[in-house]
Design a protein around this motif. Structure first.
Motif, PDB file in Angstrom:
ATOM      1  N   LYS A  77      40.827 -62.449   4.204  1.00 32.16           N
ATOM      2  CA  LYS A  77      41.678 -63.383   3.463  1.00 32.16           C
ATOM      3  C   LYS A  77      40.943 -63.632   2.161  1.00 32.16           C
ATOM      4  O   LYS A  77      40.117 -64.542   2.075  1.00 32.16           O
ATOM      5  CB  LYS A  77      41.854 -64.661   4.266  1.00 32.16           C
ATOM      6  CG  LYS A  77      43.018 -65.501   3.849  1.00 32.16           C
ATOM      7  CD  LYS A  77      43.215 -66.631   4.842  1.00 32.16           C
ATOM      8  CE  LYS A  77      44.623 -67.158   4.731  1.00 32.16           C
ATOM      9  NZ  LYS A  77      44.899 -68.195   5.715  1.00 32.16           N
ATOM     10  N   ALA A  78      41.191 -62.746   1.161  1.00 35.04           N
ATOM     11  CA  ALA A  78      40.381 -62.796  -0.050  1.00 35.04           C
ATOM     12  C   ALA A  78      41.075 -62.095  -1.200  1.00 35.04           C
ATOM     13  O   ALA A  78      41.920 -61.225  -0.996  1.00 35.04           O
ATOM     14  CB  ALA A  78      39.028 -62.119   0.211  1.00 35.04           C
ATOM     15  N   GLU A  79      40.685 -62.483  -2.402  1.00 42.59           N
ATOM     16  CA  GLU A  79      41.038 -61.726  -3.592  1.00 42.59           C
ATOM     17  C   GLU A  79      40.070 -60.543  -3.615  1.00 42.59           C
ATOM     18  O   GLU A  79      38.861 -60.740  -3.433  1.00 42.59           O
ATOM     19  CB  GLU A  79      40.873 -62.570  -4.845  1.00 42.59           C
ATOM     20  CG  GLU A  79      41.749 -63.812  -4.860  1.00 42.59           C
ATOM     21  CD  GLU A  79      43.236 -63.488  -4.865  1.00 42.59           C
ATOM     22  OE1 GLU A  79      43.678 -62.705  -5.729  1.00 42.59           O
ATOM     23  OE2 GLU A  79      43.947 -64.008  -3.987  1.00 42.59           O
ATOM     24  N   VAL A  80      40.578 -59.341  -3.833  1.00 38.50           N
ATOM     25  CA  VAL A  80      39.741 -58.142  -3.741  1.00 38.50           C
ATOM     26  C   VAL A  80      39.822 -57.349  -5.043  1.00 38.50           C
ATOM     27  O   VAL A  80      40.909 -57.098  -5.559  1.00 38.50           O
ATOM     28  CB  VAL A  80      40.196 -57.247  -2.564  1.00 38.50           C
ATOM     29  CG1 VAL A  80      39.422 -55.935  -2.553  1.00 38.50           C
ATOM     30  CG2 VAL A  80      40.042 -57.981  -1.245  1.00 38.50           C
ATOM     31  N   ALA A  81      38.662 -56.942  -5.544  1.00 36.97           N
ATOM     32  CA  ALA A  81      38.558 -56.021  -6.678  1.00 36.97           C
ATOM     33  C   ALA A  81      37.558 -54.947  -6.270  1.00 36.97           C
ATOM     34  O   ALA A  81      36.397 -55.248  -5.997  1.00 36.97           O
ATOM     35  CB  ALA A  81      38.080 -56.745  -7.931  1.00 36.97           C
ATOM     36  N   ALA A  82      38.021 -53.694  -6.177  1.00 43.03           N
ATOM     37  CA  ALA A  82      37.157 -52.603  -5.728  1.00 43.03           C
ATOM     38  C   ALA A  82      37.633 -51.293  -6.338  1.00 43.03           C
ATOM     39  O   ALA A  82      38.711 -51.214  -6.927  1.00 43.03           O
ATOM     40  CB  ALA A  82      37.168 -52.508  -4.203  1.00 43.03           C
ATOM     41  N   ARG A  83      36.811 -50.267  -6.169  1.00 44.22           N
ATOM     42  CA  ARG A  83      37.210 -48.926  -6.617  1.00 44.22           C
ATOM     43  C   ARG A  83      38.337 -48.412  -5.726  1.00 44.22           C
ATOM     44  O   ARG A  83      39.347 -47.932  -6.200  1.00 44.22           O
ATOM     45  CB  ARG A  83      35.994 -47.987  -6.571  1.00 44.22           C
ATOM     46  CG  ARG A  83      36.278 -46.585  -7.071  1.00 44.22           C
ATOM     47  CD  ARG A  83      35.008 -45.732  -7.073  1.00 44.22           C
ATOM     48  NE  ARG A  83      34.279 -45.752  -5.820  1.00 44.22           N
ATOM     49  CZ  ARG A  83      34.561 -44.987  -4.753  1.00 44.22           C
ATOM     50  NH1 ARG A  83      35.564 -44.149  -4.788  1.00 44.22           N
ATOM     51  NH2 ARG A  83      33.827 -45.075  -3.644  1.00 44.22           N
ATOM     52  N   ARG A  84      38.151 -48.514  -4.415  1.00 40.28           N
ATOM     53  CA  ARG A  84      39.157 -48.089  -3.440  1.00 40.28           C
ATOM     54  C   ARG A  84      39.262 -49.145  -2.357  1.00 40.28           C
ATOM     55  O   ARG A  84      38.272 -49.765  -2.000  1.00 40.28           O
ATOM     56  CB  ARG A  84      38.761 -46.763  -2.791  1.00 40.28           C
ATOM     57  CG  ARG A  84      38.790 -45.591  -3.725  1.00 40.28           C
ATOM     58  CD  ARG A  84      38.250 -44.345  -3.042  1.00 40.28           C
ATOM     59  NE  ARG A  84      39.042 -44.014  -1.874  1.00 40.28           N
ATOM     60  CZ  ARG A  84      39.694 -42.876  -1.713  1.00 40.28           C
ATOM     61  NH1 ARG A  84      39.630 -41.949  -2.621  1.00 40.28           N
ATOM     62  NH2 ARG A  84      40.402 -42.659  -0.622  1.00 40.28           N
TER      63      ARG A  84
END
Length: 138
Positions: A77-84
């Motif tokens: 349960k999170a805001e996610v910023a990633a490559r994939r």
């Protein structure tokens, strides 16, 4: 040559001392961090390696150079910023990926997605807005 601890040893090379354990080569150790099923994390998580979540995470996840995988029993349960980003379990929150987002057959993603590529397998669930932008090559 003799085989010891998963690696070859040349003739003339001293064997390891009793009790020493040869560590596996870096490539065979795997480059992913693992958050086990019984673990829960609240807060912000930042890094550049891959992460497999089998437990639960609540907060924000930033892996600009890495891949986030939400395991089949994982709950994020999170805001996610990633490559994939690969979702096999449940992810609630907005997702931004610089390469790709994949929701597998067992996965549920509830939130907005921003990525140049998106794959939703048959059986996978995605509820949210989708913004697909090219990487600037077109």
């Amino acid at each position: 040559m003799a085989l010891f601890g998963g690696r070859r040893r040349d003739a003339g090379e001293d064997p390891p001392a009793p009790g020493d354990v040869a560590s596996p080569p870096a490539a065979s150790r795997g480059g992913a961090a693992h958050l086990g099923a019984s673990l829960a994390l609240e807060g912000n998580l930042r890094g550049n390696e891959d992460l497999l979540v089998e437990g639960s995470v609540q907060g924000r996840i930033e892996l600009p150079g890495g891949e986030l995988t939400v395991g089949a029993k994982g709950h994020v349960k999170a805001e996610v910023a990633a490559r994939r980003v690969v979702v096999r379990g449940r992810l609630e929150g907005n997702v931004e990926a610089s390469e790709r987002v994949e929701v597998q057959a067992s996965g549920v993603l509830v939130g907005d997605v921003r990525a140049p590529r998106l794959v939703v397998a048959e059986g996978g669930v995605l509820n949210g807005a989708i913004l697909m932008e090219s990487d600037g090559s077109s």
